[in-house]
Design an enzyme around this catalytic site. Structure first.
Site, PDB file in Angstrom:
ATOM      1  N   LEU A 153       0.838  -1.197   0.000  1.00  0.00           N
ATOM      2  CA  LEU A 153       0.000   0.000   0.000  1.00  0.00           C
ATOM      3  C   LEU A 153       0.872   1.246   0.000  1.00  0.00           C
ATOM      4  CD1 LEU A 153      -2.573  -1.078   2.743  1.00  0.00           C
ATOM      5  CD2 LEU A 153      -2.744  -1.417   0.259  1.00  0.00           C
ATOM      6  N   LYS A 207       8.409  -8.655  -0.025  1.00  0.00           N
ATOM      7  CA  LYS A 207       8.096  -7.306   0.446  1.00  0.00           C
ATOM      8  C   LYS A 207       9.366  -6.479   0.626  1.00  0.00           C
ATOM      9  CE  LYS A 207       6.081  -3.845   2.634  1.00  0.00           C
ATOM     10  NZ  LYS A 207       5.169  -2.881   2.013  1.00  0.00           N
ATOM     11  N   CYS A 263       8.089   2.974   5.338  1.00  0.00           N
ATOM     12  CA  CYS A 263       8.481   1.671   4.789  1.00  0.00           C
ATOM     13  C   CYS A 263       9.932   1.598   4.331  1.00  0.00           C
ATOM     14  CB  CYS A 263       7.551   1.302   3.628  1.00  0.00           C
ATOM     15  SG  CYS A 263       5.852   1.013   4.120  1.00  0.00           S
TER      16      CYS A 263
END
Length: 460
Positions: A153, A207, A263
């Site tokens: 996201l 990820k 992130c």
């Protein structure tokens, strides 16, 4: 399908609201009673475009609810999503798994037979194994599977990313758990979203590897921008030229003050630590982190040069404080490094951000917060565009230049057109396109215009 989401932070709230939005019955659980009370009253703890409306709609339809009591919500769920924070440990930069393991230990005694535990949080490789071991020691049933389902996201467009994902990654070797996850995401896969089922460790690594690769692209184009300034090329042209190659792609090739947010910085540190722990140092990632850290100092020096070599006693207007537009997130924002360094050199700073000032104010002591961009610019000796909010691109630049005591503008996001800024009266500087900046200043200069020879028309 009944689903419980543990954690009402950014990932948990967006995930819960979107799962409800595709038809599931979702309960979002958080131990923060104030946060849950606020959500029940319709108050969002974060700024995200469209989130308040989505939450309100799903609550009204009865598909989304909020709770602090975990036991009942977990016992009734077919899947429990763990969406809690994994901040870097101050001691070594490794991701702190305290909240993830605490959540796993808390939900384990209440799991019903067949429940799928979904680790949505970004976690180091092998965390799923640890969660599974913990759950199996604490649960009353052994018919429980632990799945990795990393989120992708982007803040500011998170709802669109969830509803129209470029991929859904599920890590499990359990066929029944894979079927449950396929059923959860069927409304999305039926619209064309690809579902990639891998082993759990591969899903965990995907990820980290994806975020680090994107951060590498940002770091690379920033270094190319430095070279562009020296040789007289335009980094925008270079980025477009290489981005048209489908093997490279155009995204994340925009020069600026470096990457930030919740992130990229922490995920790169965690990936570096994982590589070191396994004897596989990731030199490209390590270099990118170092280059990105140094980038903030380069931006400070650019601002000081634009001010004539000193910012002491100068009032600087800063447009944008958050790490990117579309969010109120201040985590690893460039402003948290650049502004204190300018203050140490004697600058007086007034800032405006459309969404982030409440979050920024306690993090930036001594920085005055203005009510609008024009209020920040009024009487300033120099302006800096630090976040690429669209409303800054829509400013009346001529009015902005007139409002300033000295119309000097340093655009660290290349948000504005140099020629337009120069015609509005600004002495304009940007990133990676020094030649364009200089040409714009020359073209807008009355002296330059007067010296320019008139065209000679030959009549026949």
């Amino acid at each position: 399908m009944p689903i419980t989401v543990v954690g009402a932070g950014y990932v948990g709230l967006v995930t819960g609201a979107c799962l409800a939005g595709i038809g599931h019955r979702v309960t979002v659980v958080d131990r923060d009673e104030g946060r849950i009370a606020g959500l029940r009253a319709g108050r969002m703890p974060i700024y995200e475009e469209g989130l308040a409306e989505l939450v309100g709609d799903e609550v009204a339809m009865g598909r989304l609810s909020f709770a602090t009591a975990l036991a009942a919500a977990v016992a009734e769920a077919a899947a429990v999503f763990i969406c809690v924070g994994t901040p870097p440990r101050p001691s070594d930069g490794h991701a702190d798994m305290g909240q993830v393991m605490a959540a796993a230990g808390t939900i384990a005694p209440h799991l019903a037979a067949g429940t799928v535990v979904v680790v949505k949080s970004t976690v180091p490789v092998g965390t799923g194994d640890e969660v599974e071991a913990l759950v199996r020691t604490l649960t009353t049933t052994q018919d429980v599977a632990v799945v990795s389902n990393p989120e992708f996201l982007r803040e500011g467009v998170a709802i669109a990313d969830f509803m129209r994902p470029d991929r859904i990654v599920v890590g499990t070797d359990d066929g029944r758990a894979a079927a449950v996850m396929a059923a959860i995401y069927r409304p999305l896969t039926e619209r064309g979203a690809p579902l990639l089922v891998t082993d759990r460790r591969a899903a965990e690594l995907i990820k980290y590897a994806a975020n680090s690769f994107l951060a590498l692209k940002i770091t690379y184009i920033n270094e190319i921008a430095n070279l562009c300034e020296e040789i007289g090329a335009d980094v925008g042209d270079v980025a477009r030229g290489i981005g048209l190659d489908p093997r490279i792609g155009a995204q994340f090739l925009k020069a600026g003050p470096g990457f930030g947010g919740s992130c990229f910085p922490k995920d790169m540190l965690a990936l570096m630590k994982t590589g070191q722990d396994h004897g596989v140092p990731l030199r490209s990632v390590e270099t990118a982190v170092a280059v990105n850290d140094a980038r903030k100092g380069e931006m400070v020096r650019k601002i000081v040069r634009a001010a004539g070599g000193s910012v002491a006693g100068r009032r600087i207007a800063v447009l944008g404080l958050t790490f990117k537009a579309g969010t109120d997130d201040m985590r690893s924002a460039a402003s948290l490094v650049i502004l204190p360094q300018l203050q140490k050199q004697g600058a007086r700073i007034t800032a405006f951000d459309p969404a982030g000032m409440a979050e920024a104010a306690p993090l930036l002591p001594g920085v005055a917060m203005a009510e609008s961009a024009m209020a920040a610019l009024a009487g300033a000796d120099l302006a800096v565009v630090l976040t690429e909010w669209p409303e800054f691109a829509a400013l009346d630049l001529a009015a902005a230049a007139r409002a300033m005591r000295s119309p000097v503008l340093v655009d660290l996001r290349n948000l504005l057109d140099p020629e337009v800024a120069a015609r509005a009266g600004f002495h304009y500087r940007s990133v990676g396109r020094a030649a364009r900046d200089a040409a714009a200043r020359d073209a807008a200069s009355p002296a330059a215009s007067a010296a320019m020879p008139l065209p000679v028309l030959e009549l026949s």
